[in-house]
Design a protein around this motif. Structure first.
Motif, PDB file in Angstrom:
ATOM      1  N   ILE A  88      55.203  37.354  13.740  1.00 49.78           N
ATOM      2  CA  ILE A  88      55.903  36.113  14.016  1.00 49.78           C
ATOM      3  C   ILE A  88      56.043  35.970  15.521  1.00 49.78           C
ATOM      4  O   ILE A  88      56.746  36.747  16.152  1.00 49.78           O
ATOM      5  N   PRO A  89      55.387  35.016  16.144  1.00 50.50           N
ATOM      6  CA  PRO A  89      55.492  34.865  17.600  1.00 50.50           C
ATOM      7  C   PRO A  89      56.933  34.656  18.052  1.00 50.50           C
ATOM      8  O   PRO A  89      57.735  34.052  17.342  1.00 50.50           O
ATOM      9  N   CYS A  90      57.260  35.166  19.221  1.00 46.71           N
ATOM     10  CA  CYS A  90      58.610  35.077  19.761  1.00 46.71           C
ATOM     11  C   CYS A  90      58.684  33.985  20.830  1.00 46.71           C
ATOM     12  O   CYS A  90      57.822  33.903  21.709  1.00 46.71           O
ATOM     13  N   PHE A  91      59.733  33.169  20.768  1.00 49.56           N
ATOM     14  CA  PHE A  91      59.930  32.069  21.707  1.00 49.56           C
ATOM     15  C   PHE A  91      61.059  32.360  22.695  1.00 49.56           C
ATOM     16  O   PHE A  91      61.685  31.447  23.216  1.00 49.56           O
ATOM     17  N   ALA A  92      61.314  33.650  22.958  1.00 50.88           N
ATOM     18  CA  ALA A  92      62.451  34.024  23.800  1.00 50.88           C
ATOM     19  C   ALA A  92      62.357  33.479  25.218  1.00 50.88           C
ATOM     20  O   ALA A  92      63.366  33.382  25.905  1.00 50.88           O
ATOM     21  N   ARG A  94      56.198  26.673  11.849  1.00 48.85           N
ATOM     22  CA  ARG A  94      56.483  25.744  10.773  1.00 48.85           C
ATOM     23  C   ARG A  94      55.843  26.098   9.435  1.00 48.85           C
ATOM     24  O   ARG A  94      56.472  25.979   8.389  1.00 48.85           O
ATOM     25  N   ASP A  95      54.573  26.499   9.430  1.00 48.77           N
ATOM     26  CA  ASP A  95      53.933  26.811   8.157  1.00 48.77           C
ATOM     27  C   ASP A  95      54.616  28.014   7.491  1.00 48.77           C
ATOM     28  O   ASP A  95      54.918  27.989   6.293  1.00 48.77           O
ATOM     29  N   PHE A  96      54.855  29.057   8.287  1.00 48.36           N
ATOM     30  CA  PHE A  96      55.564  30.231   7.783  1.00 48.36           C
ATOM     31  C   PHE A  96      56.934  29.831   7.253  1.00 48.36           C
ATOM     32  O   PHE A  96      57.355  30.226   6.153  1.00 48.36           O
TER      33      PHE A  96
END
Length: 475
Positions: A247-251, A321-323
């Motif tokens: 899951i990519p992180c948007f920190a 979003r898809d996840f």
């Protein structure tokens, strides 16, 4: 993966704490910030005037303990009135905070997040202060009377994991929201002396999962439930076991941390590495700097995919979003007995029916006799098996033209058909399928454009709206 807008700035108002928690040792004072020149009023005004700060809807005051921090009170007095403000506190010194709220005419702007790590003596032992539980309950009662939004924040460790459900039920009794995460030692909250508190065996993890399943089953039935948080609850022990790494992180995209000395950090408790200082440069300059870009690359390469920091991980879930939609659809299928629903079926928002809704929906609007819900550009719902047609009674904004009026329809991620909307009036739209659906299916609709009331000169509403929907009929 969607691009993340910057929407939160969390202020680290102090590195001091009047608690003696076993979960973290920030109160020992061993954490030394890279700069120790506190931001003055001029630096704060420059920050508040920065366009990047202007686009953020939310601000948080944390620490350490904000109520003992002079910087926190300076912020509370000066933060622009259009900001939502969350104050995270251990409730040990809450008198001034309560008085501050009593003087406010805008209680809807504020949230008080109270740390609670167990019932009674369990909480006091973990927090390291006798009477801490009573003070938390007293502050909870005060903000409840004042109509302040409230949230109980529970950190799971080896000595309190069996009280997660009890703390959730306590939150429900006081009309409070509930958050939880598993204790983690790192960054600002390092605790190298109590590593045993962080170890949870399979039996403990199984008991945590059972309690969280109960929480999810109750929360998912509520109008206004926060789907990304429920997904986080479902996967919390997977994060602990290290099973999630994709899951990519948007920190370094969706939020940031600013401390009282002007140091700017990613919204990540592990990577407490500053990307700049507000005493030396503006917020936008720092956020767009080469150093910031390198940090974004480091986070992407690190690909942690989830950590104890539920605030950021929940955002990560929502922005993938898809996840997000696939996981929430599975939660809904499990929690709601959709297979037992009979066809034809009417989802009438005038009657408050929401069981089949997934993501992309706003709350009820309109009046008592005619209620409807706005959607976002992308919205979805579950469709029971056996359905061969769906009718939407909906209205599209009148600013959509040409290609913008196309509404694409997907079933379980596969594009099936496209509707052309008529703008500015309520109308029935029919979605017909070649054959009845064989099982519960996720129906997703995507609009090419959106309507923003503020951008159109219709008030201060910044939402990006899709279509207004009054009723959905499945046949």
């Amino acid at each position: 993966m969607d691009k993340a807008p910057l929407h939160d700035i969390n202020f680290f108002t102090t590195y001091k704490c009047n608690s003696r928690c076993g979960n973290c040792h920030i109160w020992k004072g061993s954490l030394v910030p890279p700069s120790t020149t506190e931001m003055d009023d001029r630096a704060l005004e420059r920050l508040f005037a920065d366009p990047l700060f202007g686009q953020c809807s939310g601000t948080g005051l944390a620490g350490g303990e904000p109520t003992i921090a002079p910087f926190a009170w300076r912020l509370l007095e000066r933060l622009p009135e259009n900001k939502q403000v969350t104050v995270t506190t251990n409730a040990l010194t809450s008198g001034r905070l309560v008085e501050f709220f009593r003087q406010r005419q805008d209680p809807g702007r504020f949230t008080v997040q109270l740390s609670l790590d167990g019932i009674g003596e369990t909480n006091d032992r973990i927090r390291g202060v006798a009477g801490a539980y009573q003070k938390t309950m007293a502050l909870l009662a005060e903000v409840e009377k004042l109509g302040i939004r409230r949230l109980l924040s529970f950190t799971v460790n080896a000595s309190n994991f069996d009280q997660l459900l009890s703390c959730y039920e306590l939150a429900c009794c006081h009309g409070a929201e509930f958050s939880a995460r598993i204790a983690y030692s790192g960054g600002a909250y390092s605790n190298k002396d109590s590593s045993g508190a962080y170890f949870l065996d399979d039996d403990a993890l199984g008991h945590i999962d059972e309690q969280l399943a109960d929480v999810i089953s109750r929360e998912i039935e509520k109008d206004g439930a926060y789907p990304a948080k429920l997904i986080f609850f479902k996967k919390m022990t997977d994060y602990y076991r290290g099973k999630l790494s994709d899951i990519p992180c948007f920190a370094m995209q969706s939020g940031m941390v600013v401390d009282l000395y002007g140091n700017v950090f990613p919204n990540c408790p592990v990577m407490m590495k500053p990307i700049g200082n507000l005493n030396e440069a503006g917020l936008s300059e720092i956020w767009q700097s080469e150093k910031a870009e390198k940090m974004r690359g480091l986070i992407a390469d690190f690909a942690c995919g989830g950590c104890w920091n539920d605030c950021q991980v929940i955002t990560n879930i929502a922005l993938n979003r898809d996840f997000f939609e696939e996981e929430y659809a599975e939660l809904k299928k499990t929690a709601c007995n959709i297979e037992a629903l009979s066809i034809p079926l009417v989802l009438d928002f005038n009657r408050g029916e929401t069981s089949l809704l997934l993501v992309g929906w706003y709350g009820l609007e309109g009046d008592r006799d005619f209620c409807y819900r706005w959607t976002g550009q992308r919205f979805s719902f579950l469709v029971p098996g056996g359905v061969s047609a769906i009718e939407l009674f909906a209205m599209a904004p009148d600013n959509l033209t040409g290609e913008q009026r196309k509404l694409e329809v997907f079933l379980d991620g596969e594009r099936k058909l496209c509707l052309v909307l008529e703008t500015g009036e309520w109308k029935k739209y029919l979605l017909e399928f070649q054959a009845p659906l064989t099982g519960v299916t996720r129906c997703q609709l995507r609009l090419n454009s959106y309507y923003c009331p503020m951008e159109s000169g219709h008030g201060n509403d910044l939402r990006r709206l899709g279509v207004a929907v009054n009723k959905i009929v499945f046949s």
